[in-house]
Design a protein around this motif. Structure first.
Motif, PDB file in Angstrom:
ATOM      1  N   GLN A  56       6.966 -16.779   0.604  1.00  0.00           N
ATOM      2  CA  GLN A  56       6.047 -16.275  -0.637  1.00  0.00           C
ATOM      3  C   GLN A  56       5.349 -17.314  -0.953  1.00  0.00           C
ATOM      4  O   GLN A  56       5.153 -18.087  -2.121  1.00  0.00           O
ATOM      5  CB  GLN A  56       7.384 -16.029  -1.693  1.00  0.00           C
ATOM      6  N   SER A  57       4.026 -17.088  -0.317  1.00  0.00           N
ATOM      7  CA  SER A  57       2.878 -18.164  -0.633  1.00  0.00           C
ATOM      8  C   SER A  57       1.922 -17.806  -1.575  1.00  0.00           C
ATOM      9  O   SER A  57       1.267 -18.405  -1.956  1.00  0.00           O
ATOM     10  CB  SER A  57       2.160 -18.221   0.788  1.00  0.00           C
ATOM     11  N   THR A  58       2.295 -16.454  -2.326  1.00  0.00           N
ATOM     12  CA  THR A  58       1.288 -16.325  -3.454  1.00  0.00           C
ATOM     13  C   THR A  58       2.358 -16.029  -4.559  1.00  0.00           C
ATOM     14  O   THR A  58       3.154 -15.785  -4.690  1.00  0.00           O
ATOM     15  CB  THR A  58       0.686 -14.777  -3.045  1.00  0.00           C
ATOM     16  N   TRP A  59       1.665 -17.097  -5.655  1.00  0.00           N
ATOM     17  CA  TRP A  59       2.440 -17.302  -6.866  1.00  0.00           C
ATOM     18  C   TRP A  59       1.801 -17.665  -7.934  1.00  0.00           C
ATOM     19  O   TRP A  59       0.678 -18.064  -7.613  1.00  0.00           O
ATOM     20  CB  TRP A  59       3.815 -17.995  -6.788  1.00  0.00           C
ATOM     21  N   SER A  60       2.241 -17.427  -9.136  1.00  0.00           N
ATOM     22  CA  SER A  60       1.542 -18.083 -10.286  1.00  0.00           C
ATOM     23  C   SER A  60       2.596 -18.590 -11.409  1.00  0.00           C
ATOM     24  O   SER A  60       3.616 -18.305 -11.238  1.00  0.00           O
ATOM     25  CB  SER A  60       0.618 -17.086 -10.885  1.00  0.00           C
ATOM     26  N   PRO A 106      -2.822 -21.770   1.024  1.00  0.00           N
ATOM     27  CA  PRO A 106      -3.414 -23.042   0.590  1.00  0.00           C
ATOM     28  C   PRO A 106      -4.452 -23.083  -0.484  1.00  0.00           C
ATOM     29  O   PRO A 106      -4.686 -24.223  -1.093  1.00  0.00           O
ATOM     30  CB  PRO A 106      -3.980 -23.676   1.931  1.00  0.00           C
ATOM     31  N   ARG A 107      -4.908 -22.036  -1.094  1.00  0.00           N
ATOM     32  CA  ARG A 107      -5.981 -21.809  -2.014  1.00  0.00           C
ATOM     33  C   ARG A 107      -5.379 -21.834  -3.404  1.00  0.00           C
ATOM     34  O   ARG A 107      -4.296 -21.113  -3.582  1.00  0.00           O
ATOM     35  CB  ARG A 107      -6.882 -20.647  -1.860  1.00  0.00           C
ATOM     36  N   TYR A 108      -5.838 -22.585  -4.587  1.00  0.00           N
ATOM     37  CA  TYR A 108      -5.241 -22.656  -5.755  1.00  0.00           C
ATOM     38  C   TYR A 108      -6.304 -22.621  -6.807  1.00  0.00           C
ATOM     39  O   TYR A 108      -7.677 -22.645  -6.467  1.00  0.00           O
ATOM     40  CB  TYR A 108      -4.450 -23.859  -6.030  1.00  0.00           C
ATOM     41  N   GLN A 109      -6.076 -22.106  -8.063  1.00  0.00           N
ATOM     42  CA  GLN A 109      -6.864 -22.090  -9.037  1.00  0.00           C
ATOM     43  C   GLN A 109      -6.112 -22.488 -10.176  1.00  0.00           C
ATOM     44  O   GLN A 109      -5.243 -21.832 -10.548  1.00  0.00           O
ATOM     45  CB  GLN A 109      -7.653 -20.961  -9.132  1.00  0.00           C
ATOM     46  N   ASP A 137      -6.702 -27.144   0.999  1.00  0.00           N
ATOM     47  CA  ASP A 137      -6.398 -28.219   1.472  1.00  0.00           C
ATOM     48  C   ASP A 137      -7.527 -29.052   1.767  1.00  0.00           C
ATOM     49  O   ASP A 137      -7.348 -30.580   1.932  1.00  0.00           O
ATOM     50  CB  ASP A 137      -5.627 -28.053   2.830  1.00  0.00           C
ATOM     51  N   ALA A 138      -8.770 -28.672   1.915  1.00  0.00           N
ATOM     52  CA  ALA A 138     -10.048 -29.331   2.579  1.00  0.00           C
ATOM     53  C   ALA A 138     -10.770 -29.591   1.473  1.00  0.00           C
ATOM     54  O   ALA A 138     -12.042 -30.388   1.819  1.00  0.00           O
ATOM     55  CB  ALA A 138     -10.428 -28.749   3.951  1.00  0.00           C
ATOM     56  N   SER A 139     -10.768 -29.000   0.331  1.00  0.00           N
ATOM     57  CA  SER A 139     -12.077 -29.028  -0.736  1.00  0.00           C
ATOM     58  C   SER A 139     -11.548 -28.734  -2.064  1.00  0.00           C
ATOM     59  O   SER A 139     -10.425 -28.130  -2.238  1.00  0.00           O
ATOM     60  CB  SER A 139     -13.382 -28.060  -0.344  1.00  0.00           C
ATOM     61  N   ALA A 140     -12.303 -29.164  -3.169  1.00  0.00           N
ATOM     62  CA  ALA A 140     -11.955 -28.887  -4.555  1.00  0.00           C
ATOM     63  C   ALA A 140     -13.191 -29.045  -5.274  1.00  0.00           C
ATOM     64  O   ALA A 140     -14.189 -29.626  -4.996  1.00  0.00           O
ATOM     65  CB  ALA A 140     -10.904 -30.205  -4.783  1.00  0.00           C
TER      66      ALA A 140
END
Length: 209
Positions: free
Chosen positions: A49-53, A78-81, A99-102
């Protein structure tokens, strides 16, 4: 207004409920195996369940400096906000990436970018926040990128602590929720003088049924 000033201004909002709790009784040795089996099943289900908030409150401290505010975290693989706001000052900033940029928006001098979110926050605010690992720890899951971890369980069989990558993460759970399906109600992550405390008011997509 700098990120540090933004959060320090929000300290007056308080996070009294985040204060350290007394040590909890540990699980008897004969019950550890079953608790670990249940924990591994939780982790396997949550990783699918990789989509959550989540929405909640956060307090950050490092070397005697820190602050607090509201947090809204959205994760999609892997993407977050991660958005943080200080209600008193009506200021906010947003950290986004993978994982590779921010990228950090809302700070004095304009947005800043980097390859590593933790390093970007360290250079900008002076705080130590392991963003990528915290995305797993916050749900009570060992961080895959950090290798071996030590875990401890409370007397009720729920996960009480993860020690990994030099960090110690202590958990508090909603006792009304079944142990196998619950997500943490609050947690405190510590490494040296660095500390991150979270109270989760609401979980979104990806919560186990």
């Amino acid at each position: 207004m700098t990120v540090r000033a933004l959060l320090v201004a929000a300290v007056v909002m308080g996070l009294a409920a985040c204060s350290a709790t007394a040590p909890r009784p540990t699980l008897p040795p004969e019950r550890i195996a079953s608790a670990e089996t249940e924990q591994l099943a939780r982790e396997q289900a949550l990783r699918k369940q990789s989509t959550w908030s989540l929405q909640g409150r956060i307090a950050v401290a490092n070397q005697g400096k820190g602050g607090s505010g509201r947090i809204d975290w959205q994760q999609d693989g892997p993407r977050y906000q991660v958005a943080l706001s200080a209600p008193v000052t009506r200021q906010s900033w947003r950290l986004s990436g993978d994982d590779a940029s921010a990228r950090l928006d809302g700070i004095e001098g304009g947005p800043r970018e980097g390859r590593d979110a933790a390093q970007l926050l360290r250079e900008t605010t002076g705080w130590e926040i392991p963003v990528v690992a915290l995305a797993e720890w916050v749900r009570g899951v060992r961080a895959q990128a950090l290798g071996p971890a030590r875990v401890a369980y409370g007397e009720d069989g729920r996960l009480a602590r993860i020690e990994q990558g030099g960090w110690a993460i202590d958990y508090v759970w909603n006792a009304a929720m079944p142990a196998g399906s619950a997500l943490p109600a609050r947690l405190t992550a510590r490494r040296g003088e660095a500390q991150v405390r979270l109270i989760i008011d609401q979980w979104g997509d990806g919560v186990p049924e």
